[in-house]
Scaffold this motif. Sequence first.
Motif, PDB file in Angstrom:
ATOM      1  N   LEU A 210       0.798  -1.323  -0.067  1.00  0.00           N
ATOM      2  CA  LEU A 210      -0.112  -0.068   0.002  1.00  0.00           C
ATOM      3  C   LEU A 210       0.904   1.380  -0.006  1.00  0.00           C
ATOM      4  O   LEU A 210       0.363   2.384  -0.187  1.00  0.00           O
ATOM      5  CB  LEU A 210      -0.993   0.008   1.278  1.00  0.00           C
ATOM      6  N   ASP A 211       2.158   1.411   0.300  1.00  0.00           N
ATOM      7  CA  ASP A 211       2.961   2.201   0.546  1.00  0.00           C
ATOM      8  C   ASP A 211       3.754   2.863  -0.663  1.00  0.00           C
ATOM      9  O   ASP A 211       4.186   2.065  -1.464  1.00  0.00           O
ATOM     10  CB  ASP A 211       4.071   1.971   1.803  1.00  0.00           C
ATOM     11  N   GLY A 212       3.508   4.123  -0.613  1.00  0.00           N
ATOM     12  CA  GLY A 212       4.229   4.687  -1.955  1.00  0.00           C
ATOM     13  C   GLY A 212       5.780   5.072  -1.595  1.00  0.00           C
ATOM     14  O   GLY A 212       6.474   4.614  -0.395  1.00  0.00           O
TER      15      GLY A 212
ATOM     16  N   THR B  19       7.615   4.180   2.126  1.00  0.00           N
ATOM     17  CA  THR B  19       8.751   2.990   1.855  1.00  0.00           C
ATOM     18  C   THR B  19       9.918   3.271   2.386  1.00  0.00           C
ATOM     19  O   THR B  19      10.900   2.313   2.895  1.00  0.00           O
ATOM     20  CB  THR B  19       8.656   2.648   0.274  1.00  0.00           C
TER      21      THR B  19
ATOM     22  N   ARG C 231      -1.377   4.063  -4.132  1.00  0.00           N
ATOM     23  CA  ARG C 231      -0.475   3.760  -2.963  1.00  0.00           C
ATOM     24  C   ARG C 231      -0.323   5.115  -2.359  1.00  0.00           C
ATOM     25  O   ARG C 231      -0.899   6.008  -2.851  1.00  0.00           O
ATOM     26  CB  ARG C 231       0.915   3.344  -3.348  1.00  0.00           C
ATOM     27  N   THR C 232      -0.124   4.953  -1.028  1.00  0.00           N
ATOM     28  CA  THR C 232       0.100   6.399  -0.265  1.00  0.00           C
ATOM     29  C   THR C 232       1.049   7.194  -0.938  1.00  0.00           C
ATOM     30  O   THR C 232       1.970   6.760  -1.498  1.00  0.00           O
ATOM     31  CB  THR C 232       0.639   5.906   1.171  1.00  0.00           C
TER      32      THR C 232
ATOM     33  N   VAL D 143      -4.851   8.355   2.260  1.00  0.00           N
ATOM     34  CA  VAL D 143      -4.303   7.812   0.997  1.00  0.00           C
ATOM     35  C   VAL D 143      -4.640   8.767  -0.168  1.00  0.00           C
ATOM     36  O   VAL D 143      -5.747   8.739  -0.667  1.00  0.00           O
ATOM     37  CB  VAL D 143      -4.531   6.356   0.554  1.00  0.00           C
TER      38      VAL D 143
END
Length: 273
Positions: free
Chosen positions: A62-64, A68, A185-186, A216
């Motif tokens: 889910l993370d950008g 990350t 993604r975030t 998000v």
Amino acid sequence: MHEIVPAAAQLTTRLAQSPPALSVYLPAGFPAPGLDVETLQMLAAAGADVLEIGLPHPHAPLDGPAITEANRRSLVEHGTRTEHVFTTVRRTAETTQATVLVMTYWEPVRAYEPRRFALELAAAGAAGALIPDLPPTEAAAWRAAVQEAGLHNLQFTPRQATDSELAQLTSTATGWLYAPAVTGRTGYQGQLDIAALKTFTRRLERLSDVPVVTGVGVSTPELAEQVAPHVAGVVVGSPIVRCLLRRPDRTGAAAAADTAALFADSIRTPALT
């Protein structure tokens, strides 16, 4: 029926109030051990009603890029582990008025053992945990663990979920339903389809009386102002994390707190739509 812990009751009370709550996300151990708690304290003082502490994970779908990289620094440079997250939760809960939650992926919970994870999270002073990739086959066991611990079973509700999938998610949820403002993604920084978000939140409200929050893609205070009338809470992560990626010190923490204050101010006087 298990009694919920005080922090979980506090979250329920805040989400029932107006204006919408501001939840701010920060990975544990970032920008550095100790400075994470100091930053969280500053975020609470700046207006964050809820502090969502991330359990860093190297494979977070889910993370950008921003989150990350924050996870990488926490894990690789500072050696953050699950036990350290409980310490961050405890110190933050003891020193702020904000409600503390944990956002984690399933693998660290599975490896730690779900019941043990939930009980230690409750003992640390958290209100609950959000696990966006919780496997359907593990949902019943996790629900039993959080009920025993008195925690909220926070649920992530993907926009692309079918009616039957949403019905299953909402039927087990307590605390909040997390409706992402975008499907990516975030860290998304484009415009938001407010009408689509409104439609989705209304869809969730027909299925459940659990409060709906969004995050998000809520990348600016102006966007937070636009989404605020449609939800019980707004979650902000990447704009806060970017401040600390630029300056992983107390100056960066102060900039993060200033950013949080702008978001808090924006949703206290939401735009009329």
